[in-house]
Design an enzyme around this catalytic site. Structure first.
Site, PDB file in Angstrom:
ATOM      1  N   ASP A 172       0.747  -1.253   0.081  1.00 44.07           N
ATOM      2  CA  ASP A 172      -0.011  -0.141   0.185  1.00 44.07           C
ATOM      3  C   ASP A 172       0.875   1.206   0.005  1.00 44.07           C
ATOM      4  O   ASP A 172       0.631   2.374   0.712  1.00 44.07           O
ATOM      5  CB  ASP A 172      -0.939  -0.034   0.995  1.00 44.07           C
ATOM      6  CG  ASP A 172      -2.066   1.266   1.219  1.00 44.07           C
ATOM      7  OD1 ASP A 172      -2.295   1.450   0.187  1.00 44.07           O
ATOM      8  OD2 ASP A 172      -2.560   1.363   2.264  1.00 44.07           O
ATOM      9  N   LYS A 175       2.443   3.716  -6.213  1.00 46.68           N
ATOM     10  CA  LYS A 175       1.882   2.671  -7.179  1.00 46.68           C
ATOM     11  C   LYS A 175       3.052   2.123  -8.121  1.00 46.68           C
ATOM     12  O   LYS A 175       2.950   1.010  -8.604  1.00 46.68           O
ATOM     13  CB  LYS A 175       0.640   3.010  -7.913  1.00 46.68           C
ATOM     14  CG  LYS A 175      -0.582   3.638  -6.987  1.00 46.68           C
ATOM     15  CD  LYS A 175      -0.749   2.710  -5.938  1.00 46.68           C
ATOM     16  CE  LYS A 175      -1.471   3.430  -4.597  1.00 46.68           C
ATOM     17  NZ  LYS A 175      -1.140   2.960  -3.565  1.00 46.68           N
ATOM     18  N   ASP A 200      -3.578  -2.947  -1.861  1.00 44.26           N
ATOM     19  CA  ASP A 200      -4.784  -1.844  -1.922  1.00 44.26           C
ATOM     20  C   ASP A 200      -4.668  -0.893  -3.184  1.00 44.26           C
ATOM     21  O   ASP A 200      -3.426  -1.141  -3.946  1.00 44.26           O
ATOM     22  CB  ASP A 200      -4.511  -0.752  -0.757  1.00 44.26           C
ATOM     23  CG  ASP A 200      -5.551  -0.108  -0.480  1.00 44.26           C
ATOM     24  OD1 ASP A 200      -6.853  -0.088  -1.111  1.00 44.26           O
ATOM     25  OD2 ASP A 200      -5.791   1.037   0.198  1.00 44.26           O
ATOM     26  N   ASN A 201      -5.891  -0.423  -3.228  1.00 48.49           N
ATOM     27  CA  ASN A 201      -5.806   0.595  -4.604  1.00 48.49           C
ATOM     28  C   ASN A 201      -5.454  -0.120  -5.906  1.00 48.49           C
ATOM     29  O   ASN A 201      -4.597   0.303  -6.650  1.00 48.49           O
ATOM     30  CB  ASN A 201      -4.788   1.934  -4.520  1.00 48.49           C
ATOM     31  CG  ASN A 201      -4.892   2.352  -3.032  1.00 48.49           C
ATOM     32  OD1 ASN A 201      -4.025   2.973  -2.275  1.00 48.49           O
ATOM     33  ND2 ASN A 201      -6.349   2.926  -2.974  1.00 48.49           N
ATOM     34  N   GLU A 232     -10.948   5.223  -0.166  1.00 51.68           N
ATOM     35  CA  GLU A 232     -10.975   5.352   1.055  1.00 51.68           C
ATOM     36  C   GLU A 232     -12.027   6.784   1.082  1.00 51.68           C
ATOM     37  O   GLU A 232     -11.684   7.755   0.890  1.00 51.68           O
ATOM     38  CB  GLU A 232      -9.624   5.463   1.702  1.00 51.68           C
ATOM     39  CG  GLU A 232      -8.534   6.226   1.154  1.00 51.68           C
ATOM     40  CD  GLU A 232      -7.766   5.408   0.449  1.00 51.68           C
ATOM     41  OE1 GLU A 232      -8.233   4.391  -0.244  1.00 51.68           O
ATOM     42  OE2 GLU A 232      -6.597   5.638   0.125  1.00 51.68           O
TER      43      GLU A 232
HETATM   44  C1  SAM Z   1      -1.579   4.912   0.856  1.00 49.48           C
HETATM   45  S1  SAM Z   1      -0.449   5.338   2.032  1.00 49.48           S
HETATM   46  C2  SAM Z   1      -0.540   4.047   3.151  1.00 49.48           C
HETATM   47  C3  SAM Z   1      -1.610   3.892   4.132  1.00 49.48           C
HETATM   48  C4  SAM Z   1      -1.724   2.962   5.068  1.00 49.48           C
HETATM   49  N1  SAM Z   1      -1.092   1.567   4.494  1.00 49.48           N
HETATM   50  C5  SAM Z   1      -3.134   2.706   5.580  1.00 49.48           C
HETATM   51  O1  SAM Z   1      -3.959   2.105   5.058  1.00 49.48           O
HETATM   52  O2  SAM Z   1      -3.197   3.475   6.858  1.00 49.48           O
HETATM   53  C6  SAM Z   1       1.010   5.308   1.359  1.00 49.48           C
HETATM   54  C7  SAM Z   1       2.412   5.553   2.126  1.00 49.48           C
HETATM   55  O3  SAM Z   1       3.491   4.989   1.530  1.00 49.48           O
HETATM   56  C8  SAM Z   1       4.671   5.633   1.812  1.00 49.48           C
HETATM   57  N2  SAM Z   1       5.692   5.269   0.834  1.00 49.48           N
HETATM   58  C9  SAM Z   1       5.564   5.586  -0.536  1.00 49.48           C
HETATM   59  N3  SAM Z   1       6.638   5.075  -1.133  1.00 49.48           N
HETATM   60  C10 SAM Z   1       7.427   4.232  -0.059  1.00 49.48           C
HETATM   61  C11 SAM Z   1       8.297   3.551  -0.161  1.00 49.48           C
HETATM   62  N4  SAM Z   1       9.113   3.046  -1.115  1.00 49.48           N
HETATM   63  N5  SAM Z   1       8.725   2.870   0.882  1.00 49.48           N
HETATM   64  C12 SAM Z   1       8.145   3.252   2.118  1.00 49.48           C
HETATM   65  N6  SAM Z   1       7.102   3.872   2.222  1.00 49.48           N
HETATM   66  C13 SAM Z   1       6.522   4.532   1.022  1.00 49.48           C
HETATM   67  C14 SAM Z   1       4.287   7.206   1.627  1.00 49.48           C
HETATM   68  O4  SAM Z   1       4.845   8.171   2.459  1.00 49.48           O
HETATM   69  C15 SAM Z   1       2.696   6.949   2.217  1.00 49.48           C
HETATM   70  O5  SAM Z   1       2.708   7.469   3.781  1.00 49.48           O
END
Ligand code: SAM
Length: 253
Positions: A172, A175, A200-201, A232
């Site tokens: 999650d 993408k 997700d998504n 969401e």
């Molecule tokens: C959609 S949110 C996650 C939501 C969470 N899983 C929830 O449902 O509560 C995506 C998160 O992934 C983090 N993110 C994006 N790319 C990442 C990566 N390569 N490694 C770790 N975190 C990452 C972003 O900073 C963001 O906070």
């Protein structure tokens, strides 16, 4: 109710218009994540994961939109956890810890743990405090950094947990990383025969085209079901969650 839905939509559009910053930092840019933390700490019952989740969902529906998996798609994740009953879980993308609370509150096997990666240090701190408020700190390790850049930590976690692979992975994060990070997991044998992979998504509008295609075209490797829902806190935006069982390709035997 209709006014609240409109204000959530407006708040989503505000975050979406700031997409460049959102993608670079993992935050919406208006301090909403910090405000969420304060709201949870002052409103949710301490030591009660359900109260924490309810407060986060209610806040997202009445104050600011958040990219938590949320209460429409959350039950799909819950069902998947029930199906796999995992001991050792990996999450890619912690954000503020909503899904980490949801997952950890369902880890009933003794010694079971969640390792979750988050690239933004502020989000890590917010998530750790929310997880602590839910009373789940002993079950969750929040790692700051991108999964593909901190692989050694995932390896060490598995070694410390005396497990050859993760029993369940929740994908999650951004993408464009679904496909490459799934392949990293597979190539590093961090998935085992029967591991669950929940993403997700995965809807047609915002889902990652490459990973969506991969799960559909590799039934011998990933036995997949897609569950349609909406994004969401946005009833008008179709989305879906996929739940796959990883099966070692026969040629490896
Ligand atoms: C959609 S949110 C996650 C939501 C969470 N899983 C929830 O449902 O509560 C995506 C998160 O992934 C983090 N993110 C994006 N790319 C990442 C990566 N390569 N490694 C770790 N975190 C990452 C972003 O900073 C963001 O906070």
């Amino acid at each position: 109710m209709a006014v609240a839905a409109l204000s959530t939509t407006f708040s989503f559009l505000k975050a979406a218009m700031n997409k460049k910053e959102l993608l670079a930092t993992g935050q919406a840019g208006d301090g909403r994540e910090k405000a969420l933390l304060n709201h949870v700490l002052t409103t949710a019952e301490k030591g009660n994961p359900l109260s924490v989740l309810n407060v986060m969902d209610a806040y997202a529906k009445t104050s600011s939109w958040f990219m938590n998996i949320g209460d429409d798609k959350g039950p799909i994740l819950d069902k998947a956890l029930e199906k796999y009953s995992p001991g050792i879980v990996l999450e890619l993308g912690t954000f503020c810890g909503y899904s980490a609370v949801r997952i950890a509150s369902q880890l009933h096997n003794e010694g079971s743990k969640l390792l979750t990666f988050e690239m933004n240090p502020d989000n890590c701190n917010i998530a750790r405090r929310i997880i602590e408020h839910a009373g789940l700190s002993s079950k969750v390790v929040v790692v700051e950094g991108k999964f593909n850049e901190r692989l050694e930590l995932a390896r060490k976690f598995l070694k410390d947990m005396n497990s050859p692979h993760f029993n369940f992975v929740f994908i999650d994060h951004w993408k464009d990383r679904y496909m490459p990070d799934y392949l990293i997991l597979k190539e590093n044998a961090m998935l085992g025969n029967g591991s669950g992979v929940c993403a997700d998504n995965m809807g047609a509008i915002m889902g990652p085209a490459d990973f969506r295609k991969y799960v559909k075209t590799h039934p011998e490797e990933l036995e997949t079901s897609e569950f349609k829902s909406n994004a969401e806190y946005l009833w008008w935006f179709p989305d879906s969650v996929t739940v796959s069982t990883f099966m070692l390709p026969t040629k490896l035997y």
